[in-house]
Design a protein around this motif. Structure first.
Motif, PDB file in Angstrom:
ATOM      1  N   GLY A   1       1.253  -6.348   2.116  1.00 26.48           N
ATOM      2  CA  GLY A   1       0.168  -5.793   2.906  1.00 26.48           C
ATOM      3  C   GLY A   1      -0.923  -5.215   2.027  1.00 26.48           C
ATOM      4  N   PRO A   2      -1.959  -4.655   2.628  1.00 32.53           N
ATOM      5  CA  PRO A   2      -3.091  -4.108   1.860  1.00 32.53           C
ATOM      6  C   PRO A   2      -2.691  -2.841   1.112  1.00 32.53           C
ATOM      7  CG  PRO A   2      -3.355  -3.653   4.204  1.00 32.53           C
ATOM      8  CD  PRO A   2      -2.183  -4.553   4.090  1.00 32.53           C
ATOM      9  N   ALA A   3      -2.727  -2.901  -0.229  1.00 28.33           N
ATOM     10  CA  ALA A   3      -2.342  -1.761  -1.056  1.00 28.33           C
ATOM     11  C   ALA A   3      -3.415  -0.680  -1.021  1.00 28.33           C
ATOM     12  CB  ALA A   3      -2.102  -2.217  -2.491  1.00 28.33           C
ATOM     13  N   PRO A   4      -3.026   0.608  -1.104  1.00 29.32           N
ATOM     14  CA  PRO A   4      -4.023   1.684  -1.076  1.00 29.32           C
ATOM     15  C   PRO A   4      -4.891   1.728  -2.322  1.00 29.32           C
ATOM     16  CG  PRO A   4      -1.810   2.550  -1.477  1.00 29.32           C
ATOM     17  CD  PRO A   4      -1.651   1.112  -1.132  1.00 29.32           C
ATOM     18  N   ASP A   5      -4.357   1.295  -3.470  1.00 24.46           N
ATOM     19  CA  ASP A   5      -5.133   1.274  -4.711  1.00 24.46           C
ATOM     20  C   ASP A   5      -4.444   0.329  -5.679  1.00 24.46           C
ATOM     21  OD1 ASP A   5      -3.120   2.809  -6.365  1.00 24.46           O
ATOM     22  OD2 ASP A   5      -3.618   4.356  -4.890  1.00 24.46           O
ATOM     23  N   ASP A   6      -5.041   0.131  -6.843  1.00 27.46           N
ATOM     24  CA  ASP A   6      -4.470  -0.780  -7.840  1.00 27.46           C
ATOM     25  C   ASP A   6      -4.015  -0.043  -9.088  1.00 27.46           C
ATOM     26  OD1 ASP A   6      -6.925   0.000  -8.716  1.00 27.46           O
ATOM     27  OD2 ASP A   6      -7.703  -2.019  -9.101  1.00 27.46           O
TER      28      ASP A   6
ATOM     29  N   PRO B   1       1.769   7.249   1.603  1.00 23.52           N
ATOM     30  CA  PRO B   1       1.843   7.644   3.023  1.00 23.52           C
ATOM     31  C   PRO B   1       1.718   6.473   3.984  1.00 23.52           C
ATOM     32  CG  PRO B   1      -0.184   8.456   1.978  1.00 23.52           C
ATOM     33  CD  PRO B   1       0.643   7.873   0.901  1.00 23.52           C
ATOM     34  N   GLU B   2       1.123   5.359   3.555  1.00 23.22           N
ATOM     35  CA  GLU B   2       0.891   4.241   4.464  1.00 23.22           C
ATOM     36  C   GLU B   2       2.098   3.321   4.608  1.00 23.22           C
ATOM     37  OE1 GLU B   2      -0.753   4.751   1.666  1.00 23.22           O
ATOM     38  OE2 GLU B   2      -2.817   5.337   2.150  1.00 23.22           O
ATOM     39  N   GLU B   3       3.088   3.421   3.732  1.00 21.69           N
ATOM     40  CA  GLU B   3       4.155   2.425   3.740  1.00 21.69           C
ATOM     41  C   GLU B   3       5.123   2.629   4.900  1.00 21.69           C
ATOM     42  OE1 GLU B   3       6.927   2.559   0.471  1.00 21.69           O
ATOM     43  OE2 GLU B   3       6.140   4.510  -0.141  1.00 21.69           O
ATOM     44  N   LEU B   4       5.827   1.542   5.246  1.00 18.66           N
ATOM     45  CA  LEU B   4       6.717   1.554   6.399  1.00 18.66           C
ATOM     46  C   LEU B   4       7.903   2.488   6.198  1.00 18.66           C
ATOM     47  CD1 LEU B   4       6.918  -2.204   7.471  1.00 18.66           C
ATOM     48  CD2 LEU B   4       5.916  -0.310   8.744  1.00 18.66           C
TER      49      LEU B   4
END
Length: 688
Positions: A206-211, A258-261
């Motif tokens: 999925g879309p990562a928060p940063d790299d 915080p965004e991960e499942l």
């Protein structure tokens, strides 16, 4: 009414086929010869064949039976993420209501996929069990309500053993973000006190928060030991030193977002076994005596022990005029052993040693510092320990826990365990002392001492200390106040567990975890979690158990043996359990240490789509509970079983046969009469 035409040939079918072929050949011959009665003869032969075939009209009495539609609800742990569980309940209720409107259809709902000791979501294992009670000719179709992360999908439809359509309704957001850590390479064994390298990889969906690089923390037996950083998709490595032999539980954990499942798959566990590389022991015997050979045999019997043994046969004060070049003795390398290479030894043993000027006091000071820095010392006392040339009259007095009183008891006594000894793992449950009354042989010498520190585990005559253990700085010390342990080895009066006692004492000195007097351990056993707490206290506080999903539960421990408190609890999850009590932590893996259930938790139809499409079913996504599942229709066999917004359940037209009535089409006498009439008519026409 269900009418059909059936045949019951009077002769075998093969003979009937041959007769039909012969009739066709004769008919062809007649037509080729242009015989006028060819048609009548053909009719006669056809009537004969029909008579032999014995046709009849069959009327069946049938009672139709309903087909069965199977709804499968995934209840595995990954279904608790997002709102999948609620979406599954809502979709199942909607499907049951819609399928209930269809004629001749029974609805069955099963809840499947819960591991129950199995690794991963075993959805089709439960489906196979449910299909065992369903006749295949009545199965209208399967509807799967799942997130798609199924780990026992059959390779093909024939392996599943059905021909009905399978529909997959995927619950969850296929574009959700999740981060997980995978151990790529971890040795199963490692040398104690040497570095071990573990390679890992961080995977993100999925879309990562940063790299930015991610931080990975390494914990050994619950304690943080190292950290590393790595980019997602790239291989990382971290090193750690194994502190002890036996299993070492190593846990790697990548920082969470915080965004991960879920954070369950941010951890991965490996359990390498620590192996000691040649335990180095320095044994110094003060003088030859009966027990010296016993010490040597005991240590040399272990192939993992590298023994360096010196016996002082010629002290410096012995002068007899013998030239040095004629002495067949090995010079005692005191400086090399006690100044240069002392740190290379894992254990130093002084056996009945007395001060003779062989070792300068500075070397005893080196030994004291060696112990305080983490070394191990075992002092087996003889009569010299009570005199003016005692080992206690050196800098070792600062680390020895028992001070000599100057008394030497020369009488028979049977070694006994003290109250602490019955609880301490070094002496608890020694062979021969299980009932509290040791059946060991007697010893005949005991050096009187007064313990200032440490724990007295065994006692002799007059309840005087016999075995005392103590911690000094980072190291450990053991004192044995007798030189007659060899009597047990020789089997005197039945002998005793001399080898086992000294083995345990040596391993305790070298900090073997299994012999720690204050220790918390946990292990998986028969699908449950067994917790053990070794303590010198009379009671043990409840232990807090943290499951793989993060839930916490307090467990009460009960004393099963002196100093050993245990508890067993049932577990419903696979993975790594953490047990905490009094500042100590224990880890235990139930099933696989890294369960498949959390290896990939993002909803996906990738695993189920091949099987679903091969069955003629459809794949649908229901992301949230508010999204309706597709409509339901009945379809005939051979027709399309799905559309863009509907699923089809096959109409098998199944029935139960109640009775059969057959009426012959040709009565025997009438048929023969007709056949003869045709033959006579043909003969009459031919004769004119």
């Amino acid at each position: 009414m269900n009418l059909s035409l059936s045949f019951a040939p009077l002769i075998p079918a093969l003979w009937l086929s041959a007769l039909a072929a012969l009739s066709l050949a004769l008919a062809a011959f007649f037509f080729l010869r242009r015989m006028r009665v060819a048609v009548w003869r053909l009719f006669a032969m056809a009537l004969l064949l029909l008579l032999i075939a014995n046709p009849s009209i069959r009327n069946e009495e049938r009672d139709p039976v309903p087909d069965i539609g199977l709804i499968v609800v995934d209840t595995s742990a990954s279904m608790k993420l997002e709102e999948r569980e609620e979406a599954a309940r809502t979709a199942a209720a909607t499907l049951q209501e819609r399928m209930g409107r269809l004629d001749a259809l029974d609805i069955r709902t099963i809840y499947a996929g819960t591991p129950g000791g199995r690794d991963g979501t075993q959805l089709f294992t439960d489906i196979d069990a449910a299909l065992a009670d369903i006749p295949m000719d009545r199965l209208a179709g399967l509807v799967l309500l799942t997130d798609g992360q199924v780990h026992d999908v059959p390779e093909n439809l024939s392996a599943l053993g059905i021909s009905a359509p399978v529909h997959s309704i995927i619950l969850g957001n296929p574009n959700a973000y999740d981060r997980r850590l995978v151990i790529e390479e971890a040795p199963r064994f490692g040398i104690v006190d040497e570095e071990l390298t573990i390679t890992f990889r961080i995977e993100e969906t999925g879309p990562a928060p940063d790299d930015a690089p991610r931080t990975v923390t390494l914990r050994l037996d619950g304690e943080t030991r190292a950290t590393a950083r790595a980019l997602p998709g790239q291989q990382g490595a971290v090193t750690v030193t194994l502190p002890h032999g036996g299993p070492n539980v190593i846990e790697l954990e990548v920082e969470s977002a915080p965004e991960e499942l879920t954070r369950q798959n941010n951890r991965a566990v490996t359990v390498p076994t620590g192996i000691r590389d040649r335990l180095r022991v320095l044994l110094v015997s003060g003088e030859p005596h009966a027990g010296e050979r016993t010490w040597r045999n005991l240590l040399k019997a272990d192939p993992a022990v590298d023994l360096v043994h010196f016996t002082i046969l010629r002290p410096p004060e012995k002068q007899d005029g013998t030239p040095i070049n004629e002495l067949s003795l090995i010079a005692f390398p005191t400086r090399e052993l006690f100044a240069l290479k002392l740190d290379e030894f894992d254990l130093v043993i002084f056996d009945r040693y007395r001060r003779r000027g062989v070792l300068p006091l500075i070397y005893f000071d080196n030994i004291a510092r060696y112990v305080e820095d983490g070394g191990a010392l075992l002092a087996a006392a003889g009569p010299p320990f009570a005199g003016p040339f005692s080992l206690y009259r050196t800098p070792l007095a600062n680390i020895l826990p028992a001070e000599p009183t100057g008394e030497v008891t020369e009488e028979g006594f049977r070694p006994e365990l003290t109250g602490e000894g019955r609880r301490h793992p070094v002496t608890a449950a020694l062979p021969g002392a299980e009932d509290g009354n040791p059946s060991w042989g007697r010893w005949f010498r005991l050096i009187g001492t007064q313990p200032d520190e440490g724990q007295t585990l065994m006692q002799g005559a007059g309840a005087k200390p016999l075995l005392v253990l103590d911690r000094v700085g980072e190291g450990r010390v053991a004192q044995l106040m007798s030189d007659q342990g060899w009597l047990w080895a020789r089997g005197f009066e039945g002998g005793g567990p001399q080898a086992e006692l000294l083995r345990r004492a040596a391993h305790w000195l070298m900090k073997e975890p299994d012999l720690e007097e204050e220790r918390l351990s946990a292990r998986g056993e028969a699908g449950g979690l067994v917790i053990e707490r070794r303590t010198m206290a009379d009671t043990a506080a409840p232990a807090e158990v943290i499951s793989p999903s993060g839930t916490r539960e307090d467990v009460t421990l009960n004393e099963s043996k002196p100093g050993l408190f245990t508890a067993t609890m049932e577990t419903g999850e696979l993975g790594l359990y953490r047990v905490e009590q009094d500042g100590m932590t224990a880890l235990a893996a139930i099933g696989p240490a890294n369960p498949k259930e959390y290896a990939d938790v993002v909803a996906s139809d990738e695993k189920l789509r091949p099987l679903t499409e091969a069955s003629g079913g459809g794949v649908y996504n229901v992301v949230l509970p508010g999204n309706d599942p597709p409509a339901v229709r009945r379809v005939r066999a051979g027709r399309d079983a799905h559309g863009s917004d509907w699923i089809g359940l096959r109409d098998n037209e199944a029935y139960i046969l109640r009775g059969v009535r057959e009426v012959p089409l040709l009565a025997g006498i009438l048929a023969i009469t007709a056949m003869l009439a045709l033959l006579l008519f043909a003969w009459w026409r031919e004769s004119r």
